[in-house]
Design a protein around this motif. Structure first.
Motif, PDB file in Angstrom:
ATOM      1  N   ILE A  49       0.814  -1.122  -0.626  1.00 20.04           N
ATOM      2  CA  ILE A  49      -0.053  -0.224  -0.227  1.00 20.04           C
ATOM      3  C   ILE A  49       0.429   1.441  -0.296  1.00 20.04           C
ATOM      4  O   ILE A  49       1.316   2.191  -1.183  1.00 20.04           O
ATOM      5  CB  ILE A  49      -1.527   0.062   1.477  1.00 20.04           C
ATOM      6  N   LEU A  50       2.235   1.236   0.853  1.00 17.87           N
ATOM      7  CA  LEU A  50       2.870   1.987   1.362  1.00 17.87           C
ATOM      8  C   LEU A  50       3.601   2.890   0.086  1.00 17.87           C
ATOM      9  O   LEU A  50       3.466   3.929  -0.918  1.00 17.87           O
ATOM     10  CB  LEU A  50       3.736   2.328   1.944  1.00 17.87           C
ATOM     11  N   SER A  77       2.548   6.136  -2.246  1.00 20.55           N
ATOM     12  CA  SER A  77       4.035   7.115  -2.070  1.00 20.55           C
ATOM     13  C   SER A  77       4.462   7.530  -3.625  1.00 20.55           C
ATOM     14  O   SER A  77       4.645   8.936  -4.250  1.00 20.55           O
ATOM     15  CB  SER A  77       5.687   6.389  -1.961  1.00 20.55           C
ATOM     16  N   GLU A  78       4.434   6.446  -4.954  1.00 22.40           N
ATOM     17  CA  GLU A  78       4.507   6.542  -6.465  1.00 22.40           C
ATOM     18  C   GLU A  78       3.197   7.594  -7.383  1.00 22.40           C
ATOM     19  O   GLU A  78       3.777   8.275  -7.359  1.00 22.40           O
ATOM     20  CB  GLU A  78       4.624   4.720  -6.862  1.00 22.40           C
ATOM     21  N   LEU A  79       2.336   7.457  -6.516  1.00 20.87           N
ATOM     22  CA  LEU A  79       0.859   8.177  -6.902  1.00 20.87           C
ATOM     23  C   LEU A  79       0.826   9.198  -6.316  1.00 20.87           C
ATOM     24  O   LEU A  79       0.663   9.750  -6.926  1.00 20.87           O
ATOM     25  CB  LEU A  79      -0.559   7.315  -6.669  1.00 20.87           C
ATOM     26  N   PHE A  80       1.229   9.393  -5.122  1.00 18.02           N
ATOM     27  CA  PHE A  80       0.816  10.945  -4.940  1.00 18.02           C
ATOM     28  C   PHE A  80       2.057  11.921  -5.315  1.00 18.02           C
ATOM     29  O   PHE A  80       1.934  13.026  -5.541  1.00 18.02           O
ATOM     30  CB  PHE A  80       0.757  10.901  -2.423  1.00 18.02           C
ATOM     31  N   ILE A 121      -8.005   6.141  -2.211  1.00 21.28           N
ATOM     32  CA  ILE A 121      -8.229   5.557  -1.918  1.00 21.28           C
ATOM     33  C   ILE A 121      -8.382   4.563  -3.046  1.00 21.28           C
ATOM     34  O   ILE A 121      -7.598   3.518  -2.858  1.00 21.28           O
ATOM     35  CB  ILE A 121      -9.449   5.340  -0.776  1.00 21.28           C
ATOM     36  N   ASP A 122      -9.327   4.403  -3.103  1.00 20.76           N
ATOM     37  CA  ASP A 122      -9.588   3.453  -4.461  1.00 20.76           C
ATOM     38  C   ASP A 122      -8.994   2.750  -5.394  1.00 20.76           C
ATOM     39  O   ASP A 122      -8.357   1.808  -5.588  1.00 20.76           O
ATOM     40  CB  ASP A 122     -10.827   3.383  -4.994  1.00 20.76           C
ATOM     41  N   THR A 123      -7.878   3.659  -5.781  1.00 17.75           N
ATOM     42  CA  THR A 123      -6.956   3.869  -7.034  1.00 17.75           C
ATOM     43  C   THR A 123      -5.871   3.101  -5.715  1.00 17.75           C
ATOM     44  O   THR A 123      -5.858   1.966  -6.890  1.00 17.75           O
ATOM     45  CB  THR A 123      -6.809   5.324  -7.173  1.00 17.75           C
ATOM     46  N   ILE A 124      -5.823   3.770  -4.652  1.00 18.69           N
ATOM     47  CA  ILE A 124      -4.677   3.161  -4.318  1.00 18.69           C
ATOM     48  C   ILE A 124      -4.714   1.796  -3.945  1.00 18.69           C
ATOM     49  O   ILE A 124      -4.056  -0.209  -3.913  1.00 18.69           O
ATOM     50  CB  ILE A 124      -4.524   3.680  -2.298  1.00 18.69           C
ATOM     51  N   ILE A 125      -6.068   0.974  -3.534  1.00 19.33           N
ATOM     52  CA  ILE A 125      -5.965  -0.010  -2.904  1.00 19.33           C
ATOM     53  C   ILE A 125      -6.217  -0.803  -4.096  1.00 19.33           C
ATOM     54  O   ILE A 125      -5.866  -2.394  -4.319  1.00 19.33           O
ATOM     55  CB  ILE A 125      -7.934  -0.234  -2.545  1.00 19.33           C
ATOM     56  N   ALA A 126      -7.133  -0.368  -5.833  1.00 19.66           N
ATOM     57  CA  ALA A 126      -6.772  -1.564  -6.372  1.00 19.66           C
ATOM     58  C   ALA A 126      -5.621  -1.844  -7.217  1.00 19.66           C
ATOM     59  O   ALA A 126      -5.194  -2.836  -7.391  1.00 19.66           O
ATOM     60  CB  ALA A 126      -7.862  -0.795  -7.622  1.00 19.66           C
ATOM     61  N   ALA A 127      -4.390  -0.555  -7.127  1.00 16.19           N
ATOM     62  CA  ALA A 127      -3.258  -0.818  -7.815  1.00 16.19           C
ATOM     63  C   ALA A 127      -2.430  -1.495  -6.681  1.00 16.19           C
ATOM     64  O   ALA A 127      -1.615  -2.102  -7.533  1.00 16.19           O
ATOM     65  CB  ALA A 127      -2.674   0.397  -7.202  1.00 16.19           C
ATOM     66  N   LYS A 149     -10.300  -3.925   1.284  1.00 13.38           N
ATOM     67  CA  LYS A 149     -10.277  -1.896   1.794  1.00 13.38           C
ATOM     68  C   LYS A 149      -9.694  -2.076   2.923  1.00 13.38           C
ATOM     69  O   LYS A 149      -9.312  -1.210   3.765  1.00 13.38           O
ATOM     70  CB  LYS A 149     -11.570  -1.639   1.135  1.00 13.38           C
ATOM     71  N   MET A 150     -10.820  -3.253   4.146  1.00 11.70           N
ATOM     72  CA  MET A 150      -9.881  -3.500   4.999  1.00 11.70           C
ATOM     73  C   MET A 150      -8.525  -3.155   5.364  1.00 11.70           C
ATOM     74  O   MET A 150      -8.178  -2.829   6.425  1.00 11.70           O
ATOM     75  CB  MET A 150     -10.943  -4.825   5.678  1.00 11.70           C
ATOM     76  N   SER A 151      -7.512  -4.108   4.396  1.00  9.38           N
ATOM     77  CA  SER A 151      -6.305  -4.322   4.577  1.00  9.38           C
ATOM     78  C   SER A 151      -5.974  -2.693   4.891  1.00  9.38           C
ATOM     79  O   SER A 151      -4.622  -2.260   5.710  1.00  9.38           O
ATOM     80  CB  SER A 151      -5.327  -5.153   3.488  1.00  9.38           C
ATOM     81  N   LEU A 152      -6.180  -1.976   3.463  1.00 10.53           N
ATOM     82  CA  LEU A 152      -5.842  -0.692   4.244  1.00 10.53           C
ATOM     83  C   LEU A 152      -6.214   0.070   5.116  1.00 10.53           C
ATOM     84  O   LEU A 152      -5.145   0.412   5.989  1.00 10.53           O
ATOM     85  CB  LEU A 152      -6.194   0.557   2.723  1.00 10.53           C
TER      86      LEU A 152
END
Length: 213
Positions: A27-28, A32-35, A45-51, A56-59
Motif C-alpha cells: 500500500i505504501l 508513494s508513487e501515485l502521490f 483510496i480506491d485507486t490505491i487499493i486497486a493498484a 479495503k479493510m487491509s488498507l
C-alpha cells in the motif's frame, strides 16, 4: 472455589505478521508513487487499493485514514532524503564547505532529472495550505531540520552569520525544487549549484569556487 482467569489473546503467527507487513508495504509503495507523480488530492483510496491489490479493510487496518497514509508517505520520503544527504556529505569528512557544495551539486542533478516531480513536502503543503493534518507536522519538521543541518555546516565552515547563509541556501534550494518541476533541465534549476556557491563565497568573504555540477 474455582477462580476464573482471563486468558491473554493469542499472539499472531509469523505468517500473519508477514502478510500484514507485506500488505502495508504494498500500500505504501503504491501510494508513494501515485502521490508523488499525480498529487495527493488527485489520488483516491480506491485507486490505491486497486493498484496495491489489497482489500479495503487491509488498507484501513494499516492506515486508519488517508491523512495517516499521506503522513506515512512523507515520513518515508523524509528518510530517503536524509539517506541521500548523509551519503553526499560523508564523502567530505571534516570539510563543511565541501559538504555544502556537494549538496548543491547533488540537488541540482536531482532537480533537472527527467523523473523529477518536485519536492514532495512543498507539493503536499501547496495542496493543503495552513492545514493541521498529520502531514503538516512532518513537512514542518523536515524543513526545520534542513535549515538546522545547513546552519551547522555553515557554522563549521567558519561563516560569520551561519543562520543567514542557511536561510539563503534553503531559499534557493526550494526555488530550484519548484523550477525543476515546472521547467525541467532547461529552466533556472540548473543554476542552483552556482548560485549557492556565490552565497557561500560571499558569506566567507572570498571568491566562489568553480561549479562542478
Amino acid at each position: 472455589m474455582s477462580v476464573s482467569r482471563k486468558l491473554a489473546p493469542e499472539a499472531p503467527s509469523a505468517d500473519k505478521l508477514a502478510d500484514k507487513l507485506s500488505a502495508r508495504e504494498r500500500i505504501l509503495n503504491v501510494a508513494s508513487e501515485l502521490f508523488y507523480h499525480q498529487g495527493v488530492r488527485a489520488v483516491g483510496i480506491d485507486t490505491i487499493i486497486a493498484a496495491a491489490g489489497v482489500a479495503k479493510m487491509s488498507l484501513y487496518r494499516a492506515f486508519p485514514s488517508k491523512d495517516d497514509l499521506v503522513a506515512a508517505y512523507l515520513e518515508r520520503r523524509n528518510l530517503e532524503f536524509w539517506e541521500r544527504w548523509d551519503r553526499t556529505v560523508a564523502a567530505y569528512p571534516d570539510d563543511p564547505r565541501a559538504q555544502l557544495e556537494a549538496l548543491l551539486d547533488a540537488i541540482t542533478r536531482r532537480t533537472v532529472s527527467e523523473a523529477y516531480r518536485g519536492c514532495p513536502f512543498l507539493n503536499t503543503a501547496t495542496e493543503f495550505p495552513g492545514s493541521a493534518l498529520p502531514a503538516d507536522a512532518v513537512i514542518r519538521a523536515h524543513k526545520h531540520r534542513v535549515n538546522e543541518r545547513l546552519r551547522a555546516m555553515a557554522e563549521g565552515a567558519g561563516v560569520r552569520d551561519p543562520q543567514t547563509l542557511a536561510d539563503q541556501l534553503q531559499l534557493v534550494i526550494d526555488g530550484a525544487y519548484t523550477a525543476g518541476q515546472a521547467l525541467g533541465a532547461d529552466g533556472p534549476a540548473k543554476a542552483l549549484a552556482s548560485a549557492g556557491r556565490v552565497l557561500i563565497a560571499a558569506a566567507l568573504g572570498d571568491v566562489p569556487t568553480k561549479t562542478t555540477a
